[in-house]
Scaffold this motif. Structure first.
Motif, mmCIF file in Angstrom:
data_model
loop_
_atom_site.group_PDB
_atom_site.id
_atom_site.type_symbol
_atom_site.label_atom_id
_atom_site.label_comp_id
_atom_site.label_asym_id
_atom_site.label_seq_id
_atom_site.Cartn_x
_atom_site.Cartn_y
_atom_site.Cartn_z
ATOM 1 N N VAL A 164 29.376 44.185 25.421
ATOM 2 C CA VAL A 164 30.476 44.740 24.631
ATOM 3 C C VAL A 164 31.370 43.633 24.072
ATOM 4 O O VAL A 164 32.459 43.899 23.562
ATOM 5 C CB VAL A 164 31.317 45.733 25.462
ATOM 6 C CG1 VAL A 164 30.489 46.932 25.870
ATOM 7 C CG2 VAL A 164 31.924 45.050 26.688
ATOM 8 N N VAL A 178 39.932 44.024 27.959
ATOM 9 C CA VAL A 178 39.268 44.654 29.099
ATOM 10 C C VAL A 178 39.741 44.022 30.399
ATOM 11 O O VAL A 178 40.046 44.715 31.384
ATOM 12 C CB VAL A 178 37.733 44.549 28.968
ATOM 13 C CG1 VAL A 178 37.058 45.038 30.245
ATOM 14 C CG2 VAL A 178 37.243 45.364 27.777
ATOM 15 N N LEU A 229 43.726 52.676 27.990
ATOM 16 C CA LEU A 229 42.270 52.565 27.882
ATOM 17 C C LEU A 229 41.766 53.169 26.576
ATOM 18 O O LEU A 229 40.881 52.601 25.913
ATOM 19 C CB LEU A 229 41.611 53.255 29.076
ATOM 20 C CG LEU A 229 40.080 53.214 29.123
ATOM 21 C CD1 LEU A 229 39.571 51.780 29.163
ATOM 22 C CD2 LEU A 229 39.567 53.996 30.335
ATOM 23 N N LEU A 230 42.331 54.307 26.188
ATOM 24 C CA LEU A 230 41.948 54.927 24.916
ATOM 25 C C LEU A 230 42.233 53.985 23.754
ATOM 26 O O LEU A 230 41.384 53.790 22.863
ATOM 27 C CB LEU A 230 42.718 56.242 24.731
ATOM 28 C CG LEU A 230 42.612 56.894 23.344
ATOM 29 C CD1 LEU A 230 41.184 57.357 23.063
ATOM 30 C CD2 LEU A 230 43.590 58.064 23.213
ATOM 31 N N ILE A 273 42.551 50.696 23.740
ATOM 32 C CA ILE A 273 41.655 49.533 23.773
ATOM 33 C C ILE A 273 40.279 49.895 23.234
ATOM 34 O O ILE A 273 39.672 49.150 22.449
ATOM 35 C CB ILE A 273 41.559 48.986 25.209
ATOM 36 C CG1 ILE A 273 42.901 48.375 25.629
ATOM 37 C CG2 ILE A 273 40.434 47.959 25.336
ATOM 38 C CD1 ILE A 273 42.968 48.006 27.097
ATOM 39 N N GLN A 274 39.782 51.056 23.625
ATOM 40 C CA GLN A 274 38.456 51.476 23.167
ATOM 41 C C GLN A 274 38.437 51.741 21.668
ATOM 42 O O GLN A 274 37.465 51.385 20.970
ATOM 43 C CB GLN A 274 38.026 52.739 23.928
ATOM 44 C CG GLN A 274 36.632 53.242 23.604
ATOM 45 C CD GLN A 274 35.551 52.248 23.981
ATOM 46 O OE1 GLN A 274 35.762 51.408 24.859
ATOM 47 N NE2 GLN A 274 34.398 52.334 23.331
ATOM 48 N N LEU A 275 39.498 52.345 21.141
ATOM 49 C CA LEU A 275 39.553 52.618 19.704
ATOM 50 C C LEU A 275 39.615 51.316 18.904
ATOM 51 O O LEU A 275 39.013 51.216 17.827
ATOM 52 C CB LEU A 275 40.765 53.501 19.384
ATOM 53 C CG LEU A 275 40.631 54.978 19.761
ATOM 54 C CD1 LEU A 275 41.934 55.719 19.491
ATOM 55 C CD2 LEU A 275 39.492 55.643 18.981
ATOM 56 N N TRP A 283 38.307 48.421 19.778
ATOM 57 C CA TRP A 283 36.951 47.856 19.812
ATOM 58 C C TRP A 283 36.022 48.570 18.839
ATOM 59 O O TRP A 283 35.265 47.932 18.093
ATOM 60 C CB TRP A 283 36.417 47.965 21.243
ATOM 61 C CG TRP A 283 35.010 47.475 21.413
ATOM 62 C CD1 TRP A 283 34.580 46.186 21.476
ATOM 63 C CD2 TRP A 283 33.840 48.289 21.547
ATOM 64 N NE1 TRP A 283 33.221 46.136 21.651
ATOM 65 C CE2 TRP A 283 32.730 47.419 21.696
ATOM 66 C CE3 TRP A 283 33.609 49.667 21.574
ATOM 67 C CZ2 TRP A 283 31.435 47.887 21.864
ATOM 68 C CZ3 TRP A 283 32.313 50.139 21.740
ATOM 69 C CH2 TRP A 283 31.240 49.245 21.878
ATOM 70 N N ALA A 284 36.097 49.899 18.825
ATOM 71 C CA ALA A 284 35.229 50.668 17.932
ATOM 72 C C ALA A 284 35.578 50.416 16.469
ATOM 73 O O ALA A 284 34.697 50.258 15.614
ATOM 74 C CB ALA A 284 35.343 52.155 18.258
ATOM 75 N N GLY A 295 32.586 47.853 17.065
ATOM 76 C CA GLY A 295 31.836 48.290 18.237
ATOM 77 C C GLY A 295 30.820 47.245 18.658
ATOM 78 O O GLY A 295 31.108 46.047 18.717
ATOM 79 N N THR A 296 29.617 47.687 18.888
ATOM 80 C CA THR A 296 28.555 46.760 19.311
ATOM 81 C C THR A 296 28.115 45.829 18.180
ATOM 82 O O THR A 296 27.379 44.873 18.407
ATOM 83 C CB THR A 296 27.332 47.552 19.809
ATOM 84 O OG1 THR A 296 26.889 48.442 18.776
ATOM 85 C CG2 THR A 296 27.674 48.350 21.062
ATOM 86 N N PHE A 336 37.233 42.256 22.232
ATOM 87 C CA PHE A 336 38.413 42.507 23.059
ATOM 88 C C PHE A 336 39.280 41.256 23.150
ATOM 89 O O PHE A 336 40.261 41.241 23.900
ATOM 90 C CB PHE A 336 37.997 42.950 24.467
ATOM 91 C CG PHE A 336 37.274 44.264 24.486
ATOM 92 C CD1 PHE A 336 37.954 45.448 24.326
ATOM 93 C CD2 PHE A 336 35.893 44.302 24.664
ATOM 94 C CE1 PHE A 336 37.298 46.668 24.342
ATOM 95 C CE2 PHE A 336 35.217 45.513 24.682
ATOM 96 C CZ PHE A 336 35.919 46.703 24.523
#
Length: 514
Positions: free
Chosen positions: A77, A138, A183-184, A186-188, A190-191, A195-196, A201
């Motif tokens: 990630v 992260v 956490l939400l 941070i994930q948004l 990254w996306a 994303g991948t 991060f």
């Protein structure tokens, strides 16, 4: 720092040595109390020594982060083991490393399962230090969560018997609710950054790319995504500060926690929220921070005034000190709000720099005074087994050393000139006055009431006729004096010579404004 020609990972050592100590303590025989105390003290003093070295070797003339450590950690990630410090984090690392061994000393009277207690206490230090050195989101989140779990068990298992389970549950529910939003967000991020296929991060990389990022994520315009992430971060950090009205968990947690737990909770854990605003929210959301700065200043003023009123009405000594933290952290938030406003209004940046430097200094000053006050509440509670202010009276005649130390630390809390709190609050007020004049003037009412509740506490505890029930109370011992003496020394040093710390903070905080 090098060893055999190789750089020593100083930030890794500072962060994880307490966790190593926690593991060793957990392996000791259950009845080896003196060994457990010795290990806890030793493994808390090592990070203190290293943090002093870090402070002395930190180059405040250099912009950006120093002592950077980076390694591949979670390549799937694109998360890395990325550590670094600037002047703000160096100051907070030193404060954490200073308070922890003092909390260990205060905890030498713990008799209920000291092995687990000291192991959790050192694990808590690792969680806090990890937040201050992390430059990967992260990693930041993992350390953020690591700090929650030990504090929950410290309150739940070693807190005051009356309502400790309720206070621990309230603490974990509030802070976990904020963590879910964190956490939400941070994930948004990254996306949205790919994303991948290119998401990251890395906080420094995110700070460069995120503010100007445009496009659509899963059919949602980027402006909406940014708004969601902004409010997720703001609420998470507001709960931690805590910003009024997200503060209701704090008095219960403070009141029911063991003495050392209250020292760390007020002295350090509350600072994580303010650190989050300065480290993450402002660099990533300059426009949003400027847009909602007035609202944040309103909440700060409410915390200053209402927190002081609430403290004035308390009969429980520890609860009075707990509400004072809401009041004092309100000045931190006011300084942060001025800085946020300046991100969209360059004309007030000089004022904002003064205010945010004051806010950062208040993190340090409040960490000293609040930890000392909670330690002093613990001293008298250990002897009387009550926190009822009406049950005290005249203790100065029996405990003159305690009386002198209490007045000194109480004056630091009220902001007496010559002590750290005055310098910090003066800088906040001077910077905030040209920007939020009416709100700053209203916040002065909170300062007036602060003096009233501090005088109330001193009068109820030390003055008046001696309660015959306390006619044989022993005065403060050497261990208790040693646990507050360094805090008193730094209150005086910072009040008389703020130049030892302010330039280091200023070098880091100027970066907020480009």
């Amino acid at each position: 720092m090098t060893l055999f020609g190789q750089p020593i990972p100083i930030l890794t050592l500072i962060t994880f040595i307490p966790l190593l100590g926690a593991g060793l303590i957990a392996l000791t025989p259950r009845d080896s109390v003196r060994l457990q105390r010795g290990l806890a003290l030793a493994f808390s003093l090592i990070p203190l020594a290293l943090s002093i070295w870090l402070w002395l070797n930190f180059d405040r003339s250099r912009p950006g982060f120093q002592f950077v450590e980076r390694a591949v950690w979670f390549p799937q990630v694109n998360a890395s083991y990325f550590l670094g410090v600037d002047g703000l984090s160096v100051m907070l690392i030193f404060l954490t490393a200073l308070l922890t061994p003092l909390g260990v000393l205060v905890s030498f009277n713990i008799t209920q399962d000291p092995r687990t207690y000291f192991a959790l206490f050192l694990a808590l230090e690792t969680g806090i230090l990890g937040v201050f050195v992390s430059l990967d989101l992260v990693l930041f989140f993992l350390f953020w969560e690591l700090g929650l779990v030990p504090m929950y068990f410290l309150i739940n298992n070693w807190g005051a018997p009356e309502r400790r389970h309720y206070a621990a549950l309230k603490f974990i529910l509030y802070t976990m609710a904020g963590s879910l939003g964190l956490l939400l967000g941070i994930q948004l991020i990254w996306a949205a950054l790919g994303g991948t296929q290119g998401g990251t991060f890395d906080l420094l990389e995110i700070s460069r790319r995120w503010p100007t990022l445009q496009g659509i994520l899963a059919g949602v315009p980027m402006d909406v995504v940014k708004a969601i992430v902004f409010w997720a971060f703001v609420i998470a950090f507001a709960i931690k500060v805590p910003v009024w009205p997200f503060h209701t968990w704090l008095p219960d947690a403070h009141t029911e926690a063991p003495t050392a737990g209250s020292m760390i909770l007020a002295g350090i854990l509350l600072k994580l929220g303010a650190y989050g605003f300065l480290r993450i929210v402002f660099p990533l959301f300059p426009a949003e921070s400027a847009r909602f700065a007035v609202a944040l200043a309103l909440l700060a003023t409410a915390a200053i005034v209402l927190g002081s009123y609430a403290a004035l009405g308390q009969r429980d000594f520890k609860r009075l000190v707990a509400y004072s933290s809401v009041n004092h952290m309100g000045f931190v938030v006011l300084g942060i709000a001025v800085a946020g406003y300046a991100l969209g209004n360059p004309a007030v940046r000089d004022h904002a720099l003064m205010a945010v430097n004051g806010a950062a200094l208040q993190l340090f000053a409040h960490g000293l005074s609040s930890a000392a006050m909670f330690a002093l509440v613990g001293v008298v509670y250990d002897r009387t087994h009550t926190r009822d202010l009406e049950a005290y009276g005249g203790l100065w005649t029996r405990m003159p050393r305690y009386g002198g130390v209490l007045i000194y630390c109480a004056m630091a809390s009220v902001g007496l000139p010559g002590l750290a709190g005055f310098v910090a609050e003066y800088m906040v007020v001077q910077g905030a006055w040209p920007v939020f004049t009416a709100l700053t003037a209203l916040s002065m009412l909170g300062l007036l009431i602060t003096g009233a509740f501090i005088m109330k506490a001193i009068q109820k505890v030390l003055h008046g006729p001696l309660n015959p029930q306390w006619a044989r109370l022993p005065d403060m011992g050497w261990r208790e004096l040693i646990a507050v003496a360094p805090l008193m020394a730094f209150m005086l040093l910072t009040g008389l010579w703020p130049a030892w710390i302010v330039p280091t903070l200023d070098a880091a905080l100027r970066g907020l404004f480009g």
